[in-house]
Design a protein around this motif. Structure first.
Motif, PDB file in Angstrom:
ATOM      1  N   LYS A  58       0.758  -1.793   0.281  1.00  0.00           N
ATOM      2  CA  LYS A  58       0.157   0.219   0.398  1.00  0.00           C
ATOM      3  C   LYS A  58       1.301   1.208  -0.142  1.00  0.00           C
ATOM      4  O   LYS A  58       1.903   1.352   0.994  1.00  0.00           O
ATOM      5  CB  LYS A  58      -0.651  -0.099   1.493  1.00  0.00           C
ATOM      6  N   TRP A  59       0.768   2.281  -0.805  1.00  0.00           N
ATOM      7  CA  TRP A  59       1.630   3.009  -0.848  1.00  0.00           C
ATOM      8  C   TRP A  59       1.097   4.274   0.002  1.00  0.00           C
ATOM      9  O   TRP A  59      -0.237   5.111   0.224  1.00  0.00           O
ATOM     10  CB  TRP A  59       1.223   4.367  -2.132  1.00  0.00           C
ATOM     11  N   ASN A  60       2.070   4.609   1.305  1.00  0.00           N
ATOM     12  CA  ASN A  60       1.816   5.811   2.332  1.00  0.00           C
ATOM     13  C   ASN A  60       3.200   6.615   2.153  1.00  0.00           C
ATOM     14  O   ASN A  60       4.197   6.201   2.113  1.00  0.00           O
ATOM     15  CB  ASN A  60       1.437   4.596   3.189  1.00  0.00           C
ATOM     16  N   THR A  61       2.644   8.018   2.292  1.00  0.00           N
ATOM     17  CA  THR A  61       3.702   8.474   2.527  1.00  0.00           C
ATOM     18  C   THR A  61       4.690   8.721   4.070  1.00  0.00           C
ATOM     19  O   THR A  61       5.947   8.794   3.662  1.00  0.00           O
ATOM     20  CB  THR A  61       3.387  10.147   2.309  1.00  0.00           C
ATOM     21  N   GLU A  62       4.573   7.720   4.740  1.00  0.00           N
ATOM     22  CA  GLU A  62       5.537   7.734   6.254  1.00  0.00           C
ATOM     23  C   GLU A  62       6.397   6.908   5.696  1.00  0.00           C
ATOM     24  O   GLU A  62       7.259   6.531   6.465  1.00  0.00           O
ATOM     25  CB  GLU A  62       4.238   7.393   6.944  1.00  0.00           C
ATOM     26  N   ASP A  63       6.015   5.603   4.570  1.00  0.00           N
ATOM     27  CA  ASP A  63       7.164   4.927   4.672  1.00  0.00           C
ATOM     28  C   ASP A  63       8.270   5.570   3.343  1.00  0.00           C
ATOM     29  O   ASP A  63       9.485   4.885   2.825  1.00  0.00           O
ATOM     30  CB  ASP A  63       6.002   3.595   3.613  1.00  0.00           C
TER      31      ASP A  63
END
Length: 699
Positions: A58-63
């Motif tokens: 899943k695309w997350n900016t936090e990662d």
């Protein structure tokens, strides 16, 4: 066992023949003492982010950014069988000769297999410049030690890892930030592709914002001699030294007319000599083929590859060099003999060539990993077996080589300067003396014989006429493929930052000679660029991307500097670890910049609501054309056919007149047609019909 690893099956067959190896196995040629095998491109590839850690599915900016602790590879699913064959051969081998293409990428294709299987043993490098038998035998007699080309592998890994880091992290970061603004799509970012796209976008915007201005030339005729006003007033000039003030131009005309007479201040004729153009690198070959034949850069590269691999007619095609080693002077006669035997028209040109001439292309100091692209001395080349386009490119390469043995092009340049009431006018008249090499390259058909007036310095002339010629400034030309290749090669011209200019060498460009054509093709495939009447133009999607992406990613200067760093790795001046440390640090700053900035972008992606889950469906590119797919995939696998930009679901498809089941619109080799969905059922319905304006033709 001694194992040779080639890049393609055809190369392996050529090498095996020259080694005297004939035993045929599954995926190799040879026996238990000597074997020749081949890769099929990259047999292993980088892991995807979700294969490194499932959280990245899943695309997350936090990662972000995504930086692997250990760079692991996986088999390419399509070529796994050949990978396993090479694994078995390596287990039997104590000596490997890497015989892949002699460049950075070829080095990676060979050595990544040895690393993947943790193979250790003696390594040699076969460095081929051509695939004719003479060239192969010559290379076999001068194998390199593996350590000589190992830095190329490090440079290739650095390139691949840098591209992966930017592509995976920056694409996710930018897409996620854009989606907050309602953008429903992926903004694909690449270390090389994005600055290339920026070059085109900036040129297109410059053209569209261009405002035409009048400027003024003054033409005078003095005792029958035509001359142009020499304008040198900074107050009324533009950046190109053109006069923009009509009143000032008129005052010059009035002044000259009132004076009545003029004096010849200079009349001199000088013999000029122009040496033959340098030989072709792949960049210059792409530029010339685009200009002469309209070939795309990818088309030229493919044709050159075919001349090299299939026909054994020319040397290694992906060269960035335009020079030859002095040692090859001894092969000139053989090359010319081969060309003469192959093409009688070329033979006529060779008869008049002076094979003792040594042009400036013979220069060991100017060589890179490869020399220029030239014809081979293979006398078995069959021109009749070439396609028309292959013949055209072969002809271009041969003429470039033959021209090196022709005299310089010579002409007489006569410079005339006339002083009329303090205003200077000048004229230059060129008269051909000897076409020289131009006869070979077809760049000029006949001698220019302009009339040169008989004047002497100090001679008085009458003022016949003086007139203002009103002209208009024109916008810069749009890029064609040849011009874009040249622009990518000369990225320094787009750099405005003073500090960047200080450290950027003139020969550091965007991408490499071997990759630029593929970058342009990728931008076209992703609908960032389109080609209209041979002009490359940015699409709305391409412009949207460039408007959103930070300067650090789209700046050609930064990318060119990175290419310079890769060159330093290849030469041993920089280590892979040091480069990657810098790359990771730079990437971290880039992602923070993307996260913190306000992205101005509107949703320009057409969507429809999925009838199953309610999420957006996007128009996607499939192997057989465009289709509509649900953004909820893989949980929701709803798809719809595309009919002129509209989503057509199965329930809305017309019924088959034969069996009553639904018809489907399918793209075949000759265009679209309609077929019954019951074709795969039992009993089979084989009803098919033509496509008429997006609808089935039903009588």
């Amino acid at each position: 066992m001694k194992l040779y690893i080639c890049e393609k099956p055809g190369q392996a067959r050529d090498l095996a023949r020259n080694l005297g190896v004939s035993g045929k196995g599954d995926g190799f040629i040879g026996d238990n003492s000597v074997a020749v095998t081949w890769a099929i491109g990259h047999l292993v590839q980088q892991l995807n982010p979700d294969e490194i850690d499932t959280k990245y599915s899943k695309w997350n900016t936090e990662d972000l950014p995504i930086v692997p602790e250990i760079w692991k590879m996986k088999p390419n699913a399509k070529t796994k069988k050949q990978l396993n064959i090479i694994k078995g051969l390596l287990q039997k081998s104590n000596h490997v000769v890497i015989a892949t293409d002699g460049d950075r990428e070829g080095e990676v294709i060979g050595r990544e297999l040895l690393d993947y299987f943790e193979w250790t043993g003696n390594i040699n490098r076969l460095w081929l410049t051509a695939l004719d038998d003479n060239s192969i035998k010559k290379a076999l007699n001068s194998l390199k030690q593996g350590s000589e080309t190992e830095p190329l592998y490090a440079a290739g890994l650095a390139r691949a890892r840098a591209d992966w880091l930017v592509g995976m992290s920056a694409t996710r970061a930018l897409s996620l930030m854009a989606q907050k603004k309602g953008y429903r799509g992926v903004l694909s970012v690449g270390r090389v592709q994005t600055p290339t796209l920026a070059i085109v976008v900036n040129r297109d915007i410059e053209i569209e914002n261009f405002k035409t201005k009048d400027y003024y030339d003054i033409l005078g005729v003095f005792s029958g001699v035509e001359a142009k006003w020499w304008f040198n007033n900074d107050e009324f000039s533009d950046e190109n030294g053109r006069c923009l003030n009509k009143d000032f131009a008129q005052s010059v005309v009035d002044n000259v007319k009132s004076g009545g007479n003029a004096v010849v201040e200079k009349f001199a004729t000088q013999r000029k000599k122009v040496s033959p153009p340098l030989l072709h690198s792949i960049d210059t070959l792409q530029e010339q083929a685009n200009k002469k034949f309209g070939f795309s850069s990818k088309q030229t590269l493919d044709l050159a590859q075919s001349l090299y691999e299939k026909h054994k007619a020319t040397t290694y095609p992906r060269s960035d060099c335009q020079y030859l080693p002095i040692s090859q002077l001894s092969e000139v006669k053989d090359v010319m003999t081969a060309i003469s035997n192959i093409d009688s028209n070329m033979g006529k040109l060779i008869v008049n060539a002076d094979l003792t001439v040594q042009s400036k292309v013979w220069n060991d100091k100017k060589l890179s990993a490869h020399h220029a692209i030239i014809p081979t001395n293979n006398t078995q080349v069959n021109v009749s077996g070439m396609t028309t386009d292959e013949s055209k490119l072969y002809d271009l390469i041969c003429r470039s080589y033959i021209a090196q043995f022709y005299p310089s092009y010579e002409y007489d340049k006569t410079s005339i300067e006339i002083n009329a009431s303090g205003e200077m006018f000048n004229a230059n008249i060129n008269v051909d003396v000897n076409l020289g090499w131009k006869i070979v390259t077809n760049s000029q058909a006949e001698l220019r014989q302009d009339t040169v007036p008989k004047l002497t310095k100090g001679q008085e002339l009458t003022v016949d006429t003086v007139d203002i010629e009103i002209k208009q400034t024109k916008p810069p030309a749009r890029y064609n493929e040849g011009a874009l290749i040249k622009a990518m090669k000369n990225a320094h011209q787009f750099v405005t930052d003073v500090n960047l200019k200080k450290i950027l060498r003139g020969d550091e460009g965007i991408g490499t000679s071997a990759t630029r054509a593929n970058i342009i093709e990728l931008l076209k495939k992703r609908n960032f660029l389109t080609v209209i009447q041979k002009q490359i133009i940015s699409t709305d999607t391409g412009r949207a991307l460039i408007s959103a992406v930070p300067t650090e990613v789209k700046d050609p200067g930064m990318t060119a500097i990175m290419e310079g760093s890769l060159s330093k790795i290849a030469s041993g001046e920089l280590t892979l670890d040091a480069f990657m440390d810098w790359q990771v640090e730079w990437l971290g700053k880039l992602i923070e910049t993307i996260k913190s900035r306000e992205i101005s972008i509107e949703s320009n992606i057409q969507t429809v609501e999925c009838p199953e889950c309610g999420k957006d469906m996007f128009l996607r590119q499939g192997k057989k054309g465009k289709f509509w797919g649900c953004s909820g995939y893989p949980d929701c696998k709803t798809v719809a056919q595309n009919n002129n930009g509209k989503a057509v679901f199965e329930k809305d498809m017309p019924d088959c007149p034969k069996c009553g089941k639904k018809l489907r619109r399918i793209k075949g080799e000759k265009g679209f047609f309609w077929s019954c969905k019951g074709y795969f059922d039992e009993p089979k319905c084989e009803f098919m019909t033509q496509d008429k304006a997006g609808k089935p033709f039903l009588k």
